[in-house]
Design an enzyme around this catalytic site. Sequence first.
Site, short mmCIF file in Angstrom:
data_model
loop_
_atom_site.label_atom_id
_atom_site.label_comp_id
_atom_site.label_asym_id
_atom_site.label_seq_id
_atom_site.Cartn_x
_atom_site.Cartn_y
_atom_site.Cartn_z
N GLU A 32 -13.34 44.91 -51.92
CA GLU A 32 -12.89 44.41 -53.22
C GLU A 32 -11.63 43.56 -53.08
O GLU A 32 -10.80 43.78 -52.20
CB GLU A 32 -12.63 45.59 -54.16
CG GLU A 32 -13.91 46.38 -54.38
CD GLU A 32 -13.76 47.53 -55.36
OE1 GLU A 32 -14.76 48.23 -55.58
OE2 GLU A 32 -12.66 47.72 -55.92
N CYS A 82 -4.71 40.55 -54.39
CA CYS A 82 -4.67 41.73 -53.52
C CYS A 82 -5.91 41.66 -52.62
O CYS A 82 -7.03 41.74 -53.10
CB CYS A 82 -4.68 42.97 -54.42
SG CYS A 82 -4.58 44.49 -53.51
N CYS A 135 -11.39 52.65 -44.26
CA CYS A 135 -10.14 52.77 -43.49
C CYS A 135 -10.18 54.08 -42.72
O CYS A 135 -10.62 55.11 -43.23
CB CYS A 135 -8.93 52.76 -44.43
SG CYS A 135 -7.36 52.87 -43.54
N CYS A 153 -5.48 58.63 -45.61
CA CYS A 153 -4.38 59.14 -46.44
C CYS A 153 -5.00 60.00 -47.54
O CYS A 153 -6.05 59.66 -48.09
CB CYS A 153 -3.56 57.99 -47.02
SG CYS A 153 -2.81 57.00 -45.71
N CYS A 167 -6.04 58.50 -51.17
CA CYS A 167 -6.57 57.13 -51.22
C CYS A 167 -8.09 57.16 -51.16
O CYS A 167 -8.67 57.72 -50.23
CB CYS A 167 -6.00 56.32 -50.06
SG CYS A 167 -6.75 54.69 -49.91
N GLY A 208 -8.26 48.94 -46.55
CA GLY A 208 -8.03 48.86 -45.11
C GLY A 208 -6.58 48.80 -44.70
O GLY A 208 -5.70 48.55 -45.53
N LEU A 236 5.45 54.43 -47.90
CA LEU A 236 6.23 55.59 -47.47
C LEU A 236 5.65 56.90 -48.02
O LEU A 236 5.28 57.78 -47.26
CB LEU A 236 7.69 55.40 -47.92
CG LEU A 236 8.67 56.47 -47.46
CD1 LEU A 236 8.84 56.48 -45.96
CD2 LEU A 236 10.04 56.26 -48.14
N ASN A 290 -3.14 56.62 -59.13
CA ASN A 290 -4.34 56.24 -59.88
C ASN A 290 -5.46 57.20 -59.52
O ASN A 290 -5.91 57.23 -58.38
CB ASN A 290 -4.75 54.80 -59.52
CG ASN A 290 -3.75 53.81 -60.06
OD1 ASN A 290 -3.41 53.83 -61.23
ND2 ASN A 290 -3.23 52.95 -59.18
N CYS A 332 -4.63 50.02 -57.66
CA CYS A 332 -4.41 50.45 -56.29
C CYS A 332 -5.08 51.78 -56.04
O CYS A 332 -4.94 52.70 -56.83
CB CYS A 332 -2.94 50.77 -56.05
SG CYS A 332 -1.91 49.40 -55.91
N1 SAH Z 1 -3.49 50.33 -45.85
C1 SAH Z 1 -2.33 49.70 -46.37
C2 SAH Z 1 -2.60 48.75 -47.52
C3 SAH Z 1 -3.60 49.16 -48.57
S1 SAH Z 1 -3.24 50.38 -49.78
C4 SAH Z 1 -1.29 50.71 -46.77
O1 SAH Z 1 -1.60 51.89 -46.83
O2 SAH Z 1 -0.16 50.29 -46.99
C5 SAH Z 1 -2.10 49.64 -50.93
C6 SAH Z 1 -1.15 50.70 -51.55
O3 SAH Z 1 -1.83 51.54 -52.51
C7 SAH Z 1 -0.61 51.64 -50.50
O4 SAH Z 1 0.77 51.86 -50.69
C8 SAH Z 1 -1.41 52.89 -50.76
O5 SAH Z 1 -0.80 54.02 -50.25
C9 SAH Z 1 -1.50 52.89 -52.27
N2 SAH Z 1 -2.54 53.78 -52.79
C10 SAH Z 1 -3.65 54.22 -52.18
N3 SAH Z 1 -4.35 55.05 -53.00
C11 SAH Z 1 -3.66 55.12 -54.15
C12 SAH Z 1 -3.90 55.79 -55.40
N4 SAH Z 1 -5.00 56.52 -55.60
N5 SAH Z 1 -2.99 55.62 -56.39
C13 SAH Z 1 -1.90 54.84 -56.20
N6 SAH Z 1 -1.65 54.19 -55.05
C14 SAH Z 1 -2.50 54.32 -54.04
FE1 SF4 Z 2 -5.93 53.34 -45.30
FE2 SF4 Z 2 -3.84 52.44 -46.74
FE3 SF4 Z 2 -5.72 54.03 -47.87
FE4 SF4 Z 2 -4.02 55.04 -46.06
S1 SF4 Z 2 -3.49 54.20 -48.10
S2 SF4 Z 2 -6.24 55.41 -46.14
S3 SF4 Z 2 -3.79 53.32 -44.66
S4 SF4 Z 2 -6.03 51.97 -47.07
#
Ligand code: SAH
Ligand code: SF4
Length: 381
Positions: A96, A109, A116, A120, A123, A170, A225, A302, A345
């Site tokens: 996306e 974005c 990925c 995390c 995510c 990713g 972070l 989110n 996000c």
């Molecule tokens: N992989 C990279 C970039 C993609 S994620 C990274 O982790 O930085 C973009 C941002 O959205 C990151 O800071 C990620 O941690 C955050 N993110 C992921 N899932 C989320 C969620 N469910 N709610 C809010 N932010 C989230």
């Molecule tokens: Fe991958 Fe970023 Fe999601 Fe972590 S937050 S699983 S590094 S896309």
Amino acid sequence: MTESAGKVNLLGLTQPQLEQFFESIGEKRFRAGQVMKWIHHFGVDDFDAMSNIGKALRDKLKARAEVRGPEIVSEDISSDGTRKWVVRVASGSCVETVYIPQGGRGTLCVSSQAGCALDCSFCSTGKQGFNSDLTAAEVIGQVWIANKSFGTVPAKIDRAVTNVVMMGMGEPLLNFDNVVAAMHIMMDDLGYGISKRKVTLSTSGVVPMIDKLAQEIDVSLALSLHAPNDELRNQLVPINKKYPLAVLLPACRRYIEGLGEKRFLTIEYTLLKDVNDQPEHAAQMIELLRDVPCKINLIPFNPFPFSGYERPSNNAIRRFQDLLHKAGHNVTVRTTRGDDIDAACGQLVGQVMDRTRRSERYIAVRQLNGDSDVPRSANRT
Ligand code: SAH
Ligand code: SF4
């Protein structure tokens, strides 16, 4: 260079790579500039439309090359102007891309991988597991598609996309070469002419690649972070076990300082109710970031099905922001855009073919554990 059926896809080639390509087919290097303008300034994918190129060369190009963006599966436009595309990449998976208009800015974005591997805990992309790296053409192709959707404009000043954040699906530093090539095209005047301050790469902390990035390109850096101590970060961002805060923050500082002018690291911090949103976390964060030139972006979580996390109340978000602000930090709270099209996000799910089926396993385990809120029919997050 990406090739299909023996044809080189010119969309993903940087200027030096395109010059090399022309040389390799016995043509002059300056052709690269002409073709790049057609592709990126005018959104052209048909060699016959490139009117300053003679027929003989056009025919030669048609035989050996192509300009092929990722296939658009769907395009949604939110009531707030946010746009979301689902695009299919060569591996068969979908990723996306989200366009967010704000004032005079249009931020895109961009995704770097289908799925990925870093998993995390909060995510939804991570829950799908890893499927494939995007090619450079598939990464820059998302910028190409977004600009084209607003109509092809000849003057670059009128482009819809003014800023790019590598914050889609990713981990961009784990698809290093393709992401760096695409970012070079974003910043090249023959590409999209976006300034280095307006191209931001976001990473969860792949330390060796942060140092490598510094050697290859000058873009803005964002660090995901999410926790101010190793114990909590190990749980939320598992790559922290490999590269803990004591090596991660110095690497980010080296990167920012190496840019040689006053630049800031963006700190992204997803706020999870009762997990990382307490005053003690703010206090630890203030201590941790004491010597780091940074701006902090708080992202209220989110939600997505079966995540196990909740978004904090508005009061808790404000309290956290105020504590950081009082310590002298520049802190913004990311507002959710494109709610009606699931464009926020962490809600980017795409559709990963042959995925590791981690989400199914995750749900199955919760069902085994007797979690009553997990429907038996659920088969994806
Ligand atoms: N992989 C990279 C970039 C993609 S994620 C990274 O982790 O930085 C973009 C941002 O959205 C990151 O800071 C990620 O941690 C955050 N993110 C992921 N899932 C989320 C969620 N469910 N709610 C809010 N932010 C989230
Ligand atoms: Fe991958 Fe970023 Fe999601 Fe972590 S937050 S699983 S590094 S896309």
